[in-house]
Design an enzyme around this catalytic site. Structure first.
Site, mmCIF file in Angstrom:
data_model
loop_
_atom_site.group_PDB
_atom_site.id
_atom_site.type_symbol
_atom_site.label_atom_id
_atom_site.label_comp_id
_atom_site.label_asym_id
_atom_site.label_seq_id
_atom_site.Cartn_x
_atom_site.Cartn_y
_atom_site.Cartn_z
ATOM 1 N N GLY A 1 0.708 -1.538 0.250
ATOM 2 C CA GLY A 1 -0.027 0.122 -0.077
ATOM 3 C C GLY A 1 0.639 0.765 -0.219
ATOM 4 N N ALA B 1 9.262 -4.496 -1.245
ATOM 5 C CA ALA B 1 9.134 -2.925 -0.655
ATOM 6 C C ALA B 1 8.173 -1.780 0.824
ATOM 7 C CB ALA B 1 7.851 -2.465 -1.772
ATOM 8 N N ILE C 1 13.987 -3.674 -1.604
ATOM 9 C CA ILE C 1 13.516 -2.537 -3.022
ATOM 10 C C ILE C 1 15.224 -1.799 -2.143
ATOM 11 C CG2 ILE C 1 11.881 -0.368 -3.505
ATOM 12 C CD1 ILE C 1 11.829 -2.767 -5.048
ATOM 13 N N SER C 2 15.706 -0.762 -2.461
ATOM 14 C CA SER C 2 16.378 0.018 -1.894
ATOM 15 C C SER C 2 16.829 1.704 -2.421
ATOM 16 C CB SER C 2 18.257 -0.155 -1.583
ATOM 17 O OG SER C 2 18.897 -0.335 -0.466
ATOM 18 N N LYS D 1 20.169 6.516 -0.338
ATOM 19 C CA LYS D 1 20.669 7.025 0.742
ATOM 20 C C LYS D 1 21.536 6.030 1.640
ATOM 21 C CE LYS D 1 16.996 10.423 1.104
ATOM 22 N NZ LYS D 1 16.108 10.101 -0.279
ATOM 23 N N THR E 1 15.686 23.158 2.498
ATOM 24 C CA THR E 1 16.358 22.971 3.550
ATOM 25 C C THR E 1 17.983 23.705 2.896
ATOM 26 O OG1 THR E 1 16.449 21.347 2.469
ATOM 27 C CG2 THR E 1 15.386 20.745 4.123
ATOM 28 N N GLU F 1 20.605 14.553 7.030
ATOM 29 C CA GLU F 1 20.184 14.751 5.601
ATOM 30 C C GLU F 1 20.962 15.429 4.646
ATOM 31 O OE1 GLU F 1 16.920 17.004 2.631
ATOM 32 O OE2 GLU F 1 17.794 18.505 4.749
#
Length: 653
Positions: A292, A369, A411-412, A415, A478, A555
């Protein structure tokens, strides 16, 4: 201009009534045309009617009405009379003229040979011209829309769009523009075609607020060039649906949509290799964890079209599971597919449930996922991030191996490459576990697919910017130099499915993400496309400003797709195979053992240190940000402060 009650009554009359009126009118017009052709040829207003001439007239009338009915003339709506309808009238009149000449010959009627020729012209005048005049009168009487628009593109698409907008209660086309010099200066549907450099003056002269793109089949590069040319004009730009969708009947030409940032970031698509798409899917049982989520749901939408035997939708969020199951059920019904859907609520941390599902449904391939992927959230919830992203992957992979599932795809994310945040570190650890289990597997083919940001996925900047623009708020970025790779969600899902067919075991597949995009430029472009001007030092009276809020915990300014340099191509031009470094099975077992112990005991600081020392090149740019840890630390400080104050009070006494 207000419409008269009589006109309103006619326009709103039932279709059969309008058709009956048209047929009666044509009977009168054909009779009058016959009479005029005959009298013009004979030079008299009286006709000696005998049985032969009467039969000739009746036959001509019957054939004419029959031909008009069969060719669909009476199905055409008068106010939307097109060139095709006029050709139908001409063809019908020619057949009518032939019928007149033929009947006159066989009935031995006194009918000079020139009468059928004159009849063609009198019929065109009495049948064709009134229809055109009626259409023009209707268009003059129907009020024009309040939104003045310019149509960019004076080709077939632009012409069809203008025809649709002629009766629109909302839009009022005032001009065409086109890059084709041969069309410039011509008049199309009463609108002049201008050179694009006239746009600024046309917008000011007519008060235009929108430009509608009707560009037909042009290259993406040319389309992007035109859109970027329109951005500084500060009007809303909309486009007709893709020509392929119009041809297939999926969309109508007047179903306008806003220009999306995807139209500028997306690349010319590479057609999927259908043999790769179908290899592990068609006729097979497929399982998608996190079905989902944004990536999982798009995978399901792509997989259903490949007609698997079953799709097991594994999802822990009830509402997300309901939504994707409903969407796929509608697709199955619309396209008359035979795929069976199995919507299952469950967590990837439930080992017994995972084993039962894979054993019971005889799963052929798993797309894993399910993951926590929002960087700040995972940064604040270290233990749950580890449990879901790392242990969840471990439990799904081990269940796949135990139940001899043919293929497993993780699923990677980009990051995971030299991570600076917990989310990226957990995904890199998950990759390393899959690399490790792949070496021990002889029955299941394990692989990973790594890609960057997916447009319009949950948490992506694009929907956030869109929401801020909709609310008239400042766009928040940002950092002014932050850049990201982007890919459309459909292209990402297709490449994931094809990667699974290329896997031999243990590979990290990397998707070609194109060129990185500067987020500040992305924000500026989205504002301009929406018709807003940017408020800055050069334009203090602009509509929308861009605020820089500072990098969030964990980040990066720049994302990478490869840990090392060892990367090779595959048979697909946008899928590469990377051979990343691994750790031994003993090291992996020790890491998981310690991580499990720290998670169960909520030893957050020790868990954080373990990840740093795990070999994933985790380089946190901020101190430990877990909220439980920070709260506990703050409480300890308060206790120390209270104890210290109590000690001071006792000494004073």
């Amino acid at each position: 201009m207000n419409q008269s009650p009589l006109l309103n009554k006619f326009l709103n009359a039932p279709r059969p009534v309008k058709r009956a009126i048209s047929i009666v009118y044509d009977c009168v017009a054909i009779t009058l045309s016959f009479y005029l052709a005959y009298t013009l040829r004979m030079g008299t207003v009286t006709i000696d009617i005998d049985r032969a001439l009467l039969g000739c007239w009746l036959f001509t009338l019957a054939v004419s009405i029959f031909v008009f009915i069969r060719t669909g003339l009476y199905r055409a709506i008068l106010r939307y009379m097109t060139q095709q309808a006029m050709l139908t009238i001409v063809m019908g009149i020619l057949i009518s003229s032939i019928a007149m000449a033929t009947s006159g010959f066989f009935l031995h009627a006194f009918l000079p040979r020139s009468v059928p020729i004159i009849y063609i012209f009198t019929s065109l005048i009495l049948i064709g011209i009134p229809r055109v005049a009626f259409r023009n009168i209707i268009h003059m009487l129907i009020p024009k829309g309040n939104v003045k628009v310019i149509i960019y593109g004076a080709g077939e698409s632009g012409n069809n769009l203008a025809a649709q907008l002629e009766s629109s209660p909302e839009f009022n086309p005032v001009a065409f523009v086109d890059d084709n010099r041969k069309l410039q200066g011509s008049v199309l549907r009463g609108l002049t075609v201008y050179h694009p450099h006239k746009l600024a003056s046309l917008i000011e002269e007519h008060g235009v607020t929108r430009i509608l793109l009707a560009l037909g089949n042009i290259s993406r590069q040319e389309r992007i060039r035109i859109i970027r040319y329109l951005e500084p004009l500060l009007v809303q730009v909309q486009t007709i649906p893709p020509v392929t969708d119009i041809v297939k009947g999926i969309a109508r030409i007047n179903e306008l949509r806003n220009i999306q940032i995807e139209d500028l970031l997306g690349r010319d698509p590479v057609a999927p290799n259908m043999s790769l798409m179908e290899k592990n899917t068609t006729g097979k049982v497929v399982m998608v964890t996190g079905a989902g989520g944004s990536i999982g749901s798009e995978l399901c939408r792509q997989l259903i079209l490949l007609q698997p035997l079953k799709i097991v939708l594994f999802e822990q969020n009830e509402f997300n599971l309901y939504k994707i199951e409903k969407t796929l059920s509608e697709t199955i019904k619309t396209k008359e597919l035979k795929t069976e859907l199995v919507p299952l609520l469950g967590s990837v941390q439930n080992k017994s449930l995972l084993n039962m599902v894979m054993r019971q449904f005889d799963i052929h391939i798993i797309y894993h996922a399910a993951a926590y992927k929002h960087v700040p959230i995972v940064e604040h919830n270290l233990i749950e991030g580890i449990k879901n992203n790392l242990f969840g992957t471990k439990y799904v992979a081990e269940a796949a191996l135990e139940n001899r599932v043919h293929s497993f795809v993780l699923i990677s994310t980009d990051k995971a490459v030299r991570p600076t945040n917990i989310m990226g570190a957990t995904k890199r650890l998950a990759e390393m576990f899959i690399q490790n289990i792949a070496e021990r597997s002889s029955s299941t083919t394990f692989s990973m697919v790594r890609f960057g940001n997916v447009l319009d996925s949950s948490g992506s900047v694009v929907p956030r910017f869109r929401e801020q623009l909709k609310n008239g708020e400042s766009i928040t970025v940002t950092h002014k130099d932050i850049v990201r790779y982007f890919m459309t969600i459909s292209e990402a899902a297709q490449l994931v499915i094809q990667s699974a067919s290329l896997a031999q075991g243990g590979e990290v597949f990397v998707l070609d993400m194109g060129e990185p995009v500067k987020i500040a430029d992305l924000a500026r472009e989205m504002a301009l496309l929406a018709g807003y001007s940017i408020k800055d030092e050069n334009n203090p009276n602009g509509d929308i400003d861009i605020k820089y809020t500072g990098l969030r915990p964990g980040e990066k300014l720049y994302e990478e797709l490869l840990c090392g340099e060892n990367c090779e191509g595959t048979q697909h031009p946008r899928i590469m195979r990377a051979n990343e470094k691994k750790i031994t099975e003993e090291e992996m077992e020790k890491l998981f053992r310690n991580a499990y112990e720290y998670c169960e005991a909520y030893k957050i600081q020790e868990l954080h240190a373990l990840i740093i020392d795990s070999g994933v090149e985790f380089n946190p740019v901020y101190e430990l940000n877990d909220l439980l840890y920070k709260t506990r630390k703050d409480n300890q400080k308060k206790l120390v402060l209270v104890s210290s104050n109590d000690e001071k009070r006792l000494l004073a006494e």
